[in-house]
Design a protein around this motif. Sequence first.
Motif, short mmCIF file in Angstrom:
data_model
loop_
_atom_site.label_atom_id
_atom_site.label_comp_id
_atom_site.label_asym_id
_atom_site.label_seq_id
_atom_site.Cartn_x
_atom_site.Cartn_y
_atom_site.Cartn_z
N ALA A 1 0.84 -1.19 0.00
CA ALA A 1 0.00 0.00 0.00
C ALA A 1 0.88 1.24 0.00
N LEU A 2 0.55 2.18 -0.85
CA LEU A 2 1.32 3.41 -0.99
C LEU A 2 0.65 4.53 -0.19
N PHE A 3 1.44 5.21 0.67
CA PHE A 3 0.93 6.30 1.51
C PHE A 3 1.78 7.54 1.32
N PRO A 4 1.20 8.73 1.54
CA PRO A 4 1.99 9.96 1.52
C PRO A 4 3.12 9.90 2.55
N ASN A 5 4.17 10.66 2.29
CA ASN A 5 5.38 10.59 3.11
C ASN A 5 5.17 11.07 4.55
N ASP A 6 4.14 11.89 4.79
CA ASP A 6 3.91 12.41 6.15
C ASP A 6 2.98 11.53 6.97
N THR A 7 2.70 10.31 6.50
CA THR A 7 1.82 9.39 7.22
C THR A 7 2.45 8.98 8.56
N ASP A 8 1.65 8.94 9.61
CA ASP A 8 2.08 8.43 10.91
C ASP A 8 2.06 6.91 10.83
N THR A 9 3.22 6.29 10.66
CA THR A 9 3.27 4.86 10.40
C THR A 9 2.82 4.03 11.59
N THR A 10 3.19 4.45 12.80
CA THR A 10 2.80 3.69 13.99
C THR A 10 1.29 3.70 14.16
N GLN A 11 0.70 4.88 14.05
CA GLN A 11 -0.75 5.01 14.21
C GLN A 11 -1.50 4.24 13.11
N THR A 12 -0.99 4.32 11.89
CA THR A 12 -1.66 3.63 10.78
C THR A 12 -1.63 2.12 10.98
N THR A 13 -0.50 1.59 11.46
CA THR A 13 -0.40 0.15 11.70
C THR A 13 -1.38 -0.29 12.78
N VAL A 14 -1.45 0.49 13.85
CA VAL A 14 -2.40 0.17 14.93
C VAL A 14 -3.83 0.21 14.43
N GLN A 15 -4.16 1.25 13.68
CA GLN A 15 -5.53 1.38 13.16
C GLN A 15 -5.88 0.25 12.20
N LEU A 16 -4.91 -0.17 11.39
CA LEU A 16 -5.15 -1.26 10.46
C LEU A 16 -5.47 -2.55 11.21
N GLU A 17 -4.70 -2.85 12.25
CA GLU A 17 -4.94 -4.07 13.03
C GLU A 17 -6.27 -4.00 13.77
N GLN A 18 -6.66 -2.79 14.18
CA GLN A 18 -7.97 -2.64 14.82
C GLN A 18 -9.11 -2.87 13.83
N LEU A 19 -8.93 -2.39 12.60
CA LEU A 19 -10.00 -2.54 11.60
C LEU A 19 -10.21 -3.99 11.20
N ILE A 20 -9.15 -4.77 11.16
CA ILE A 20 -9.31 -6.17 10.75
C ILE A 20 -9.31 -7.13 11.94
N SER A 21 -9.19 -6.56 13.15
CA SER A 21 -9.35 -7.32 14.40
C SER A 21 -8.32 -8.43 14.59
N ARG A 22 -7.09 -8.20 14.13
CA ARG A 22 -6.03 -9.17 14.40
C ARG A 22 -4.68 -8.54 14.07
N PRO A 23 -3.61 -9.04 14.71
CA PRO A 23 -2.27 -8.53 14.40
C PRO A 23 -1.81 -8.97 13.01
N LEU A 24 -0.86 -8.23 12.47
CA LEU A 24 -0.40 -8.50 11.11
C LEU A 24 1.12 -8.59 11.06
N GLN A 25 1.63 -9.31 10.07
CA GLN A 25 3.04 -9.25 9.73
C GLN A 25 3.19 -8.12 8.71
#
Length: 295
Positions: free
Chosen positions: A58-82
């Motif tokens: 997935a391509l994101f703008p350079n100013d993306t908060d990577t830590t927050q985005t990873t946490v939000q992604l795992e919350q949306l799909i309800s499981r941890p990810l590699q």
Amino acid sequence: MQWLQLIVGSTRDASSAIEDALLELGAVSVTLEDAADQPILEPGVGETPLWDNCTIKALFPNDTDTTQTTVQLEQLISRPLQSSWQQLEDKDWSQEWKKYFSPMKCGERLWICPSWIEPPDASGINLSLDPGLAFGTGSHPTTHLCLRWLDKQDLAGQTVIDYGCGSGILGIAALLLGAEKVIAVDNDPQALLATRDNAERNNIAAERISTYLPEELPADTVGQTMLANILAAPLIELAPKLTALTASNGLICLSGLLEHQITAVSQPYLGNFAFDDPAIETEWAQLAARKTALS
């Protein structure tokens, strides 16, 4: 512009939910790739198959908060990810794909040359090609097999039908190799546009190539050579039509089938055609035959 790329490992079943979540979180593009070298050779009609294990980028703008985005992604799909993030160097990504195409020789005379590269053999028969949005660059075995077969034929003065023309590569090659006229047919209007653009790029006079949707093809159409590089199922289904469109004593070239499908594909043509030995490249096959009966 700098970009950040999030790389996520996924199974086939989870990929759709992860893709939707990434887009919801602001990804500007999402790409799915094979994670285990698992080929998908011929999908069924209406199917969009995926590999058992996928890599999602997935391509994101350079100013993306990577830590927050990873946490939000795992919350949306309800499981941890590699997953992992990487910084992408600044490139013109709209042009990056071009580096994967280079001039290719097909037979003794014919070269397929990307439109942005000078032909390596000025004395050869050089087809300048821009793949655009249509299938057919010459690099796939099915197209390469057809081009090598065409390079061996005497097409002088012929009308050639390119059924399922894609980028127009086969029909344009036929014209450069001596055919008088090509009738290009495809059910995708974008393919017909790409065919016309590539014909113009190769200085083919407009009256020498006609493009049609299948339902618009004139009833009296006939060609001395028939080219059909599609898939096994449509080659079988279209056998009566392709047979009728081929002139008596004319040639037919069928490709887009796998080696184990040779018998099934050739069967509906046997009453009207005498087949040569098939040509094989990796798992793919190309069949050539001469029409021996009126139909």
